[in-house]
Design a protein around this motif. Structure first.
Motif, PDB file in Angstrom:
ATOM      1  N   PHE A 155       0.812  -1.227   0.000  1.00 11.56           N
ATOM      2  CA  PHE A 155       0.000   0.000   0.000  1.00 11.56           C
ATOM      3  C   PHE A 155       0.839   1.268   0.000  1.00 11.56           C
ATOM      4  CE2 PHE A 155      -2.954  -3.118   1.732  1.00 11.56           C
ATOM      5  CZ  PHE A 155      -4.063  -2.861   0.957  1.00 11.56           C
ATOM      6  N   TRP A 161      -1.556   3.311  -5.277  1.00 10.58           N
ATOM      7  CA  TRP A 161      -2.444   4.465  -5.029  1.00 10.58           C
ATOM      8  C   TRP A 161      -3.202   4.794  -6.308  1.00 10.58           C
ATOM      9  CZ3 TRP A 161       1.676   8.331  -2.735  1.00 10.58           C
ATOM     10  CH2 TRP A 161       2.188   7.795  -1.545  1.00 10.58           C
ATOM     11  N   PHE A 164      -6.092   2.493  -6.931  1.00  6.46           N
ATOM     12  CA  PHE A 164      -7.228   2.843  -6.083  1.00  6.46           C
ATOM     13  C   PHE A 164      -7.864   4.151  -6.549  1.00  6.46           C
ATOM     14  CE2 PHE A 164      -5.715  -0.438  -3.369  1.00  6.46           C
ATOM     15  CZ  PHE A 164      -6.764  -0.777  -2.539  1.00  6.46           C
ATOM     16  N   ALA A 165      -7.020   5.140  -6.822  1.00 14.81           N
ATOM     17  CA  ALA A 165      -7.551   6.470  -7.144  1.00 14.81           C
ATOM     18  C   ALA A 165      -8.306   6.451  -8.466  1.00 14.81           C
ATOM     19  CB  ALA A 165      -6.415   7.490  -7.197  1.00 14.81           C
ATOM     20  N   THR A 168     -11.518   4.272  -8.272  1.00 17.88           N
ATOM     21  CA  THR A 168     -12.569   5.007  -7.563  1.00 17.88           C
ATOM     22  C   THR A 168     -13.124   6.123  -8.435  1.00 17.88           C
ATOM     23  OG1 THR A 168     -11.585   4.556  -5.439  1.00 17.88           O
ATOM     24  CG2 THR A 168     -13.002   6.476  -5.556  1.00 17.88           C
ATOM     25  N   CYS A 172     -17.002   6.410  -9.342  1.00 20.93           N
ATOM     26  CA  CYS A 172     -17.779   7.570  -8.888  1.00 20.93           C
ATOM     27  C   CYS A 172     -18.319   8.357 -10.069  1.00 20.93           C
ATOM     28  CB  CYS A 172     -16.926   8.491  -8.021  1.00 20.93           C
ATOM     29  SG  CYS A 172     -16.590   7.783  -6.435  1.00 20.93           S
ATOM     30  N   PRO A 231     -13.422  16.604  -4.194  1.00 22.75           N
ATOM     31  CA  PRO A 231     -12.021  16.291  -3.873  1.00 22.75           C
ATOM     32  C   PRO A 231     -11.389  15.355  -4.890  1.00 22.75           C
ATOM     33  CG  PRO A 231     -13.503  15.274  -2.286  1.00 22.75           C
ATOM     34  CD  PRO A 231     -14.316  16.238  -3.085  1.00 22.75           C
ATOM     35  N   LEU A 232     -12.210  14.550  -5.578  1.00 23.28           N
ATOM     36  CA  LEU A 232     -11.635  13.647  -6.575  1.00 23.28           C
ATOM     37  C   LEU A 232     -10.981  14.419  -7.716  1.00 23.28           C
ATOM     38  CD1 LEU A 232     -14.111  10.678  -7.081  1.00 23.28           C
ATOM     39  CD2 LEU A 232     -11.876  10.662  -6.020  1.00 23.28           C
ATOM     40  N   SER A 235      -7.761  15.189  -6.239  1.00 23.72           N
ATOM     41  CA  SER A 235      -6.924  14.105  -5.719  1.00 23.72           C
ATOM     42  C   SER A 235      -6.447  13.157  -6.802  1.00 23.72           C
ATOM     43  CB  SER A 235      -7.675  13.331  -4.644  1.00 23.72           C
ATOM     44  OG  SER A 235      -8.665  12.514  -5.233  1.00 23.72           O
ATOM     45  N   ILE A 239      -2.618  12.213  -7.310  1.00 26.81           N
ATOM     46  CA  ILE A 239      -2.059  10.886  -7.043  1.00 26.81           C
ATOM     47  C   ILE A 239      -1.330  10.374  -8.279  1.00 26.81           C
ATOM     48  CG2 ILE A 239      -2.673   8.510  -6.512  1.00 26.81           C
ATOM     49  CD1 ILE A 239      -4.780   9.603  -4.598  1.00 26.81           C
TER      50      ILE A 239
ATOM     51  N   ALA B 106      -9.481   7.004  -1.089  1.00 25.79           N
ATOM     52  CA  ALA B 106     -10.202   6.494  -2.252  1.00 25.79           C
ATOM     53  C   ALA B 106     -11.334   5.569  -1.832  1.00 25.79           C
ATOM     54  CB  ALA B 106      -9.238   5.772  -3.185  1.00 25.79           C
ATOM     55  N   LEU B 110     -15.277   6.055  -2.395  1.00 25.99           N
ATOM     56  CA  LEU B 110     -16.015   5.057  -3.175  1.00 25.99           C
ATOM     57  C   LEU B 110     -17.220   4.549  -2.396  1.00 25.99           C
ATOM     58  CD1 LEU B 110     -16.145   3.293  -5.697  1.00 25.99           C
ATOM     59  CD2 LEU B 110     -14.706   1.640  -4.530  1.00 25.99           C
ATOM     60  N   ALA B 113     -19.957   7.141  -2.274  1.00 25.80           N
ATOM     61  CA  ALA B 113     -20.696   7.278  -3.528  1.00 25.80           C
ATOM     62  C   ALA B 113     -21.673   6.121  -3.693  1.00 25.80           C
ATOM     63  CB  ALA B 113     -19.721   7.320  -4.702  1.00 25.80           C
TER      64      ALA B 113
END
Lengths: 465, 222
Positions: A155, A161, A164-165, A168, A172, A231-232, A235, A239, B106, B110, B113
């Protein structure tokens, strides 16, 4: 008038349409017969998509040796394209989430379009790291899934990262887009004439009937999704930039990377929205819904983010000199005057010089100018990533310097990713409402219960507004 | 048409504009009516207050889930990296908090959402494949027994309809029932998936409520 009242009085949709005109105009695009132009474009896009699939097939068969990547450039077109496509997506999220929270009502004409673009761009982006791992059939190892080896992912790695980023981000964006689509799908369901459409739109509309008891939860869900997507926007590309910034290589190991990447992402994304929307607007006669006002504001966003990007280029150069680090200084001189000088100056021209045209109202309200500029910005932003990644073929030791040049497979996958993007986009335009009907209706003057239909009523909730 | 037939389960009224609908909703609220809904093709600002609705609890649900997700993923990563499979990376500590922020963030986003989407659907009782209101509220076919003027209806696209429609489709207005039967696929599948839903509470008590409500509006042709 207060500022708030002024904002609400602004006429955003030209031609003073009724609610039904909006429904009719946007639904008709989806309901009318397939045009020849669409078929031609779709055929071209699918051809490119086949190139992508073929190239990926060969890559899986033969291995990533078919690419130009080699020491010292372990990363090549794959990561350039990945960062390029992820960046494109950011404008969609900015428009759908941040502009929503700031109550920028003009976003309603373009948000659906931009969100779709986000999703398709992120899909294109996800291809590249997935195939670059070499053994794409072991991709699930990046996720913490229990396995017979008793092994867990690391991790602390920026590449994890990223997984995951970006994962996500995709999920989303998809959910946000779908929630926005539900009321419009219900409209299409109710207008559907044939059985297949009734069943399909009916299934995806989930039984939406537009009662205020539904809107109540819906609006809060939309607000929450906007809140968590905000924030996405910042972020995800931050990232992505840590892939570079956490390394100790000259030109990469800088703290400016996250904001610089985010500004660039929004810049390129707006340019892509602009390119696509100008075509769609022309083909489907949406000039009254996507007015010059919308286009001009997008151009202003491009001007601002373009200046941020230009400022970042300047800061990087300044710090390279000011830090007194010889490797850092060399990396930047190498960018501007080394073997890839042409890429660097393409980037500067397209990203910093060309957008300055938008200082002049004449240019930012001229369709041909903004079309050409938006394409140039995308070219420039692609070259930005190329410059960042491939000027590193000359790092610390001159004996290990090398040269990167892509192979035909690199080009095939790059072109093919555009095929995937346009195939999905054309399908979207054909089968889903490309403009949010519910939201556009909401910005019509007659939608406001306080400003239309005579004097305000105290019965509706206590006093004047 | 002084009263509804005994089979009627609800009543529709159409209004010229969102403002008119909102005034009507406020009157309904002040008259003490609770079983009604206002349909519109877009959310109308201020309608929640006009109808006397409470704020949606979705925010608290999402907040709770986000907190659990943040705690859960942090514990999971700590256990995986520091306990079950400690991996030495440049001699750094096994659980250095900052490095774990991006995945934790993240996953929190997720799960929030997902909760926002599915929470909204559950609170709205979606997916729901059929709603009797579809037949008149959203379509051009307007049943003759509803209290609407066909021309003005779709133009404004707003109406107050009874929630009982959803619960008592069996005993709908004659005209509507015929149309309900036309919709083979949706109606049958919905009954098959949600057998309980068709049996609502008895409509009798509410029926007079609606007649009165409509009188309040002055939309009933006596």
């Amino acid at each position: 008038l207060s500022v708030d009242a002024k904002v609400h009085k602004e006429i955003l949709i030209a031609g003073n349409p009724q609610f039904s005109t909006i429904t009719e105009k946007i639904s008709r695009i989806v309901e009318s017969k397939t045009t020849r132009v669409w078929l031609l474009m779709f055929g071209a896009a699918v051809s490119l998509l086949l190139i992508l699939l073929g190239s990926i097939g060969y890559l899986l068969w033969e291995g990533i040796g078919i690419w130009g990547n080699n020491v010292p450039s372990g990363w090549g077109f794959d990561i350039v394209n990945f960062v390029f496509w992820v960046g494109i997506g950011h404008a969609g999220t900015l428009i759908s989430a941040i502009l929503f929270l700031f109550r920028q009502r003009w976003r309603t004409s373009i948000n659906r379009f931009a969100e779709a673009m986000t999703i398709f761009a992120v899909m294109c982006a996800l291809i590249f790291p997935s195939i670059h791992v070499g053994r794409a059939w072991l991709l699930q190892w990046v996720m913490p899934i229990p396995n017979q080896m008793g092994m867990w992912p690391n991790f602390r790695s920026p590449l994890l990262w990223d997984a995951f980023a970006v994962g996500t981000y995709f999920a989303c964006s998809l959910m946000f887009w779908y929630v926005g689509l539900i009321p419009d799908l219900a409209t299409l369901r109710d207008r559907a004439k044939n059985r297949v459409r009734k069943i399909l739109y009916g299934a995806f509309a989930l039984g939406w009937h537009g009662g205020n008891r539904q809107w109540k939860h819906y609006e809060l869900a939309y607000l929450i999704l906007a809140g968590i997507s905000t924030p996405l926007v910042l972020s995800v590309h931050s990232i992505v930039s840590t892939d570079f910034a956490t390394s100790v290589l000259p030109g990469w190991h800088t703290t400016i990377f996250p904001p610089y990447f985010v500004a660039g992402a929004i810049f390129s994304g707006f340019a892509m929205v602009m390119t696509l929307i100008l075509i769609a607007r022309r083909v489907h006669h949406l000039e009254e819904i996507i007015t010059m006002k919308h286009l001009e504001r997008m151009n202003i966003v491009m001007l601002v983010t373009g200046m941020m990007v230009g400022y970042s280029y300047g800061t990087e150069f300044f710090i390279a000199w000011y830090s007194g680090n010889p490797y850092e200084s060399f990396a930047f001189l190498n960018r501007a005057f080394g073997p890839y000088w042409w890429a660097y100056w393409t980037m500067i021209t397209c990203n910093v010089v060309v957008p300055q045209l938008f200082w002049f109202k004449r240019f930012r309200t001229s369709i041909p100018v903004m079309f050409v500029v938006s394409i140039l910005i995308n070219v420039g932003m692609w070259f930005e990533r190329f410059v960042i990644i491939l000027t590193l073929t000359r790092d610390f030791l001159p004996s290990s310097w090398g040269w990167y040049w892509p192979t035909k497979w690199d080009f095939a996958i790059l072109i093919g990713s555009f095929g995937l993007f346009f195939t999905l986009f054309l399908l979207f335009i054909r089968f889903l409402p490309m403009i949010s009907m519910a939201e556009v209706k909401n910005v019509l003057p007659q939608a406001d219960p306080h400003q239309h239909d005579g004097p305000r009523q105290t019965a509706i909730g206590g006093g004047s507004v | 048409m002084s009263q509804l037939s005994s089979k009627a389960t609800g009543m529709l009224a159409a209004f010229e504009s969102p403002a008119a609908l909102m005034r009507a909703a406020a009157k309904m609220r002040d008259g003490g009516y609770t079983h009604f809904d206002c349909h519109s093709p877009f959310p109308i600002h201020g309608m929640d207050r006009a109808m006397g609705l409470k704020r949606s609890p979705l925010g608290f649900i999402v907040g709770a889930v986000a907190f659990c997700a943040l705690t859960g993923i942090s514990l999971m990563m700590w256990w995986m990296s520091a306990v079950d499979y400690p991996l030495v990376i440049s001699g750094k500590p096994y659980f250095s908090f900052l490095a774990y922020v991006p995945p934790a963030f993240a996953i929190t986003i997720l799960s929030s959402a997902l909760t926002a989407l599915f929470g909204m659907l559950i609170l709205n009782r979606l997916p729901q494949l059929f709603h009797p209101g579809f037949l008149s509220v959203w379509q051009h076919r307007i049943p003759s027994l509803t209290l609407m003027q066909p021309g003005s209806f779709w133009r404004a696209s707003v109406a107050v309809i009874s929630r009982w429609w959803r619960q008592n489709e069996q005993s709908g207005i004659t005209e509507t029932r015929r149309q309900v039967n036309d919709c083979h696929f949706c109606g049958r599948l919905d009954r098959w998936l949600f057998p309980g839903r068709a049996q609502g509470t008895a409509a009798d008590s509410s029926q007079s409520e609606y007649v009165q409500a409509a009188k309040v509006q002055g939309t009933i042709a006596e």
